[in-house]
Design a protein around this motif. Sequence first.
Motif, mmCIF file in Angstrom:
data_model
loop_
_atom_site.group_PDB
_atom_site.id
_atom_site.type_symbol
_atom_site.label_atom_id
_atom_site.label_comp_id
_atom_site.label_asym_id
_atom_site.label_seq_id
_atom_site.Cartn_x
_atom_site.Cartn_y
_atom_site.Cartn_z
ATOM 1 N N ILE A 18 0.855 -1.183 0.000
ATOM 2 C CA ILE A 18 0.000 0.000 0.000
ATOM 3 C C ILE A 18 0.893 1.236 0.000
ATOM 4 O O ILE A 18 1.959 1.259 0.623
ATOM 5 N N THR A 19 0.482 2.227 -0.754
ATOM 6 C CA THR A 19 1.289 3.439 -0.838
ATOM 7 C C THR A 19 1.061 4.323 0.390
ATOM 8 O O THR A 19 0.134 4.111 1.183
ATOM 9 N N LYS A 20 1.911 5.327 0.508
ATOM 10 C CA LYS A 20 1.825 6.242 1.632
ATOM 11 C C LYS A 20 0.525 7.044 1.595
ATOM 12 O O LYS A 20 -0.123 7.242 2.632
ATOM 13 N N GLU A 21 0.132 7.483 0.403
ATOM 14 C CA GLU A 21 -1.102 8.270 0.280
ATOM 15 C C GLU A 21 -2.340 7.436 0.617
ATOM 16 O O GLU A 21 -3.268 7.910 1.290
ATOM 17 N N GLU A 22 -2.355 6.166 0.156
ATOM 18 C CA GLU A 22 -3.493 5.296 0.441
ATOM 19 C C GLU A 22 -3.588 4.997 1.942
ATOM 20 O O GLU A 22 -4.683 4.985 2.515
ATOM 21 N N ALA A 23 -2.419 4.740 2.581
ATOM 22 C CA ALA A 23 -2.433 4.464 4.018
ATOM 23 C C ALA A 23 -2.885 5.679 4.803
ATOM 24 O O ALA A 23 -3.623 5.562 5.792
ATOM 25 N N ARG A 24 -2.464 6.845 4.353
ATOM 26 C CA ARG A 24 -2.880 8.077 5.050
ATOM 27 C C ARG A 24 -4.377 8.317 4.866
ATOM 28 O O ARG A 24 -5.053 8.764 5.798
ATOM 29 N N ALA A 25 -4.894 7.996 3.683
ATOM 30 C CA ALA A 25 -6.333 8.180 3.442
ATOM 31 C C ALA A 25 -7.164 7.227 4.281
ATOM 32 O O ALA A 25 -8.274 7.572 4.720
ATOM 33 N N LYS A 26 -6.619 6.031 4.548
ATOM 34 C CA LYS A 26 -7.342 5.061 5.367
ATOM 35 C C LYS A 26 -7.115 5.260 6.861
ATOM 36 O O LYS A 26 -7.697 4.550 7.677
ATOM 37 N N GLY A 27 -6.248 6.220 7.234
ATOM 38 C CA GLY A 27 -5.994 6.488 8.646
ATOM 39 C C GLY A 27 -5.036 5.497 9.287
ATOM 40 O O GLY A 27 -5.078 5.314 10.509
ATOM 41 N N LEU A 28 -4.189 4.853 8.472
ATOM 42 C CA LEU A 28 -3.228 3.882 8.999
ATOM 43 C C LEU A 28 -1.955 4.581 9.457
ATOM 44 O O LEU A 28 -1.624 5.692 9.022
#
Length: 311
Positions: A18-28
Motif C-alpha cells: 500500500i502506498t503512503k497516500e493510500e495508508a494516510r487516506a485510510k488512517g493507517l
Amino acid sequence: MDVVVSHVYLGGEMMEIITKEEARAKGLNFYFTGKPCKNGHVSPRYVNGSGVCLECNRTARSFESREKQRKEYIAKLEAETGKKIMTRQEAEKAGLRFYFNGKPCPNGHLDERMLPYGHCVTCHTEGCKSWRQNNREKALQSHYEYYHKRGGRERHREWRKKCFEENPNLHREHYQRYFVDIPEEKKEHRRERHRQRMRQRWAEDIEHREQRKLEAQLRRRYLKKATPKWIDPNVFASFYKEAAEKARQTGVKHHVDHYYPRNGETVSGLHVPWNLQVIPAAENTAKSNKMPEEFYGANHTPPIWEQSDAR
C-alpha cells in the motif's frame, strides 16, 4: 505483460502493499512498499514524517546504538572541553574535589561540579559574588575575623610555604597557565575590561587623576633635566618606533628602558641614546630600579648605540 504484486510474504506473514497516500487516506500508521530501505530492510514504514523504516527505528533505539552514540558524544565533549567525564561516585572514590559529568546544570552552565553535593562551580562563584556585593559589610567583617581572630593569615602563610616547598616554580606555572596559555579572545577581553576600569577610575577618582598627572609632569621634568642640551631630541623616536614594531611582530608589549635606572638608589642614569634599550614590558617591570649588574649579572653586555641607529 506486467505483473502487479499486491501482497508479499514477510517473516511468514502476508503483507499488503500500500502506498503512503493510500495508508494516510485510510488512517493507517504504517504503509508497505515491498522494497528495501536504504539500509536494506524490507519492513513497513511510518506514514508520518519522512517515512522511516520500522526496523531502522528499532535498530536506532536499541541499547547498542544508544551506547555507541553516548560514547561518541563523550569523546567529542572531552576533546572540546579538555576535561574527563566521570560520575560523582567515581570522583569520590578517586578522592577528588571537583568532577565533570558533561551535563549542564539547571542554570545552563556546562562546568565542573563540587563535591560532596554536586553544586555547579559557576553557580557557586556567581552566588558568592552576588552575596558579597549585597552584604559588603558582613563580608568585610567575616574576612577580618578570619584573618585576624581565627588565625587565617597564619594558616594561609603555612599553606603557601608548603606549596612553594613542593613546587618552587608555582608562580611561573600559574602565570603561564592563566595569562599565557589562553585564547587570544580571552586576552583581548581582559585588556578591554582593564581599559574600562582605568577609564572609569580616571573619570570618578579625582585624587587618582591628579596623582597620575603629577607623576607625568615630574617624569617629563626629570627627562628634560637628564637630557644634555646638545642631544638631538629626534634620536629618541627610533627607540619607540622599534618598541612598537617588536610589539606588533611578536604580540608582546615592549618598553624603552633606561639601562642604568633614571631613579636608582645610588645612580641616576641620563636620558641619552646609549643608556636606552628596548626590552619586553615584563622584563622592564621586573627590573624596576635595579642596577644592571644586580638584575642581569656581572657579565651582562650593555646596549650598543651608534649614530647610524638614528632613523
